[in-house]
Scaffold this motif. Structure first.
Motif, PDB file in Angstrom:
ATOM      1  N   ALA A 192       1.372  -1.380   0.170  1.00 28.18           N
ATOM      2  CA  ALA A 192      -0.162   0.047  -0.204  1.00 28.18           C
ATOM      3  C   ALA A 192       0.881   1.215  -0.529  1.00 28.18           C
ATOM      4  O   ALA A 192       0.987   2.757  -0.261  1.00 28.18           O
ATOM      5  N   CYS A 193       2.195   1.084   0.115  1.00 28.89           N
ATOM      6  CA  CYS A 193       2.586   2.762   0.522  1.00 28.89           C
ATOM      7  C   CYS A 193       3.404   2.611  -0.437  1.00 28.89           C
ATOM      8  O   CYS A 193       4.231   2.128  -0.690  1.00 28.89           O
ATOM      9  N   HIS A 194       3.680   4.093  -1.325  1.00 35.80           N
ATOM     10  CA  HIS A 194       4.393   4.422  -1.950  1.00 35.80           C
ATOM     11  C   HIS A 194       6.361   4.067  -1.530  1.00 35.80           C
ATOM     12  O   HIS A 194       7.332   3.698  -3.021  1.00 35.80           O
ATOM     13  N   THR A 195       6.429   3.735  -0.892  1.00 37.60           N
ATOM     14  CA  THR A 195       8.033   3.349  -0.616  1.00 37.60           C
ATOM     15  C   THR A 195       8.108   2.166  -0.559  1.00 37.60           C
ATOM     16  O   THR A 195       8.959   1.468  -0.593  1.00 37.60           O
ATOM     17  N   GLY A 196       6.976   0.813  -1.428  1.00 35.06           N
ATOM     18  CA  GLY A 196       6.782  -0.624  -1.551  1.00 35.06           C
ATOM     19  C   GLY A 196       6.588  -1.421  -0.570  1.00 35.06           C
ATOM     20  O   GLY A 196       6.905  -2.685  -0.426  1.00 35.06           O
ATOM     21  N   ARG A 197       6.822  -0.953   0.970  1.00 42.43           N
ATOM     22  CA  ARG A 197       6.122  -1.589   2.256  1.00 42.43           C
ATOM     23  C   ARG A 197       5.025  -1.694   1.820  1.00 42.43           C
ATOM     24  O   ARG A 197       3.545  -1.277   1.452  1.00 42.43           O
ATOM     25  N   LYS A 198       4.371  -2.892   2.547  1.00 44.82           N
ATOM     26  CA  LYS A 198       3.399  -2.945   2.893  1.00 44.82           C
ATOM     27  C   LYS A 198       1.889  -2.300   3.568  1.00 44.82           C
ATOM     28  O   LYS A 198       0.932  -1.772   2.964  1.00 44.82           O
ATOM     29  N   SER A 199       3.087  -1.244   4.572  1.00 42.82           N
ATOM     30  CA  SER A 199       2.160  -0.671   5.456  1.00 42.82           C
ATOM     31  C   SER A 199       2.495   0.477   4.827  1.00 42.82           C
ATOM     32  O   SER A 199       3.694   0.420   5.275  1.00 42.82           O
ATOM     33  N   CYS A 200       2.147   1.681   5.508  1.00 44.78           N
ATOM     34  CA  CYS A 200       2.710   3.392   5.518  1.00 44.78           C
ATOM     35  C   CYS A 200       3.617   3.465   6.812  1.00 44.78           C
ATOM     36  O   CYS A 200       4.334   3.824   7.825  1.00 44.78           O
ATOM     37  N   PHE A 201       3.198   2.317   7.777  1.00 43.52           N
ATOM     38  CA  PHE A 201       3.552   2.569   9.656  1.00 43.52           C
ATOM     39  C   PHE A 201       4.188   1.437   9.649  1.00 43.52           C
ATOM     40  O   PHE A 201       4.157   0.205   9.991  1.00 43.52           O
ATOM     41  N   ALA A 212       9.120  -4.099   7.544  1.00 43.26           N
ATOM     42  CA  ALA A 212       9.742  -2.876   6.889  1.00 43.26           C
ATOM     43  C   ALA A 212      10.505  -3.461   5.350  1.00 43.26           C
ATOM     44  O   ALA A 212      10.836  -2.968   4.736  1.00 43.26           O
ATOM     45  N   GLU A 213      10.279  -4.870   4.616  1.00 45.26           N
ATOM     46  CA  GLU A 213      10.542  -5.574   3.715  1.00 45.26           C
ATOM     47  C   GLU A 213       9.910  -4.424   2.621  1.00 45.26           C
ATOM     48  O   GLU A 213       8.758  -4.462   2.678  1.00 45.26           O
ATOM     49  N   ARG A 214      10.663  -4.179   0.969  1.00 44.48           N
ATOM     50  CA  ARG A 214       9.874  -3.467   0.252  1.00 44.48           C
ATOM     51  C   ARG A 214       9.602  -4.809  -0.400  1.00 44.48           C
ATOM     52  O   ARG A 214      10.057  -5.913  -1.279  1.00 44.48           O
TER      53      ARG A 214
END
Length: 147
Positions: free
Chosen positions: A108-117, A136-138
């Protein structure tokens, strides 16, 4: 069919009634908490204006309003990681929305992670706040997705 987003009414009607009457802030936005429908994990917090909420209800896909870009956007329009909405709830005074989604592409996160949290607030040896990565896995490389 357009979603029934009408101006707020009496408090009792807002808290106990059956008509959707979102209470948008001065900027015309309402906070939206998005969770994974299966796990319950919080994926992201974003904002919706009236149009985004209507499009979400009508299309079954998550739409948000980007404050930084000043425009409406469909989640996944760039990455392909579309959020299919399974349930929409509002809080007691209808100034926050909670959507439960199936997250396409896993992230869901624009950083490539499942969550922004993906960072927890801990403390360092001196007691100062310190961010520690968690989950924090991308799942994708943002540089390759957002060109």
């Amino acid at each position: 069919m357009s979603a029934p987003t009408t101006p707020a009414a009496a408090l009792d009607d807002v808290e106990e009634g059956v008509v959707l009457r979102p209470k948008f802030d001065a900027a015309g936005l309402v906070t939206c908490v998005t969770t994974d429908a299966q796990s319950g994990d919080v994926l992201m917090v974003a904002f919706m204006n009236d149009e985004a909420l209507k499009k979400t209800i009508d299309s079954g896909e998550a739409w948000y309003f980007s404050r930084s870009r000043g425009r409406l956007w469909r989640k996944g329009e760039s990455s392909g990681h579309v959020q299919r909405v399974l349930e929409i709830r509002v809080d007691c005074d209808q100034d926050a929305v909670w959507i439960k989604v199936e997250q396409g592409g896993g992230a869901a996160c624009h950083t490539g992670r499942k969550s922004c949290f993906y960072r927890r607030v801990d403390r360092d040896a001196e007691g100062a706040p310190l961010l520690s990565p968690v989950d924090a896995e991308r799942l994708f490389d943002p540089a390759k997705v957002y060109r």
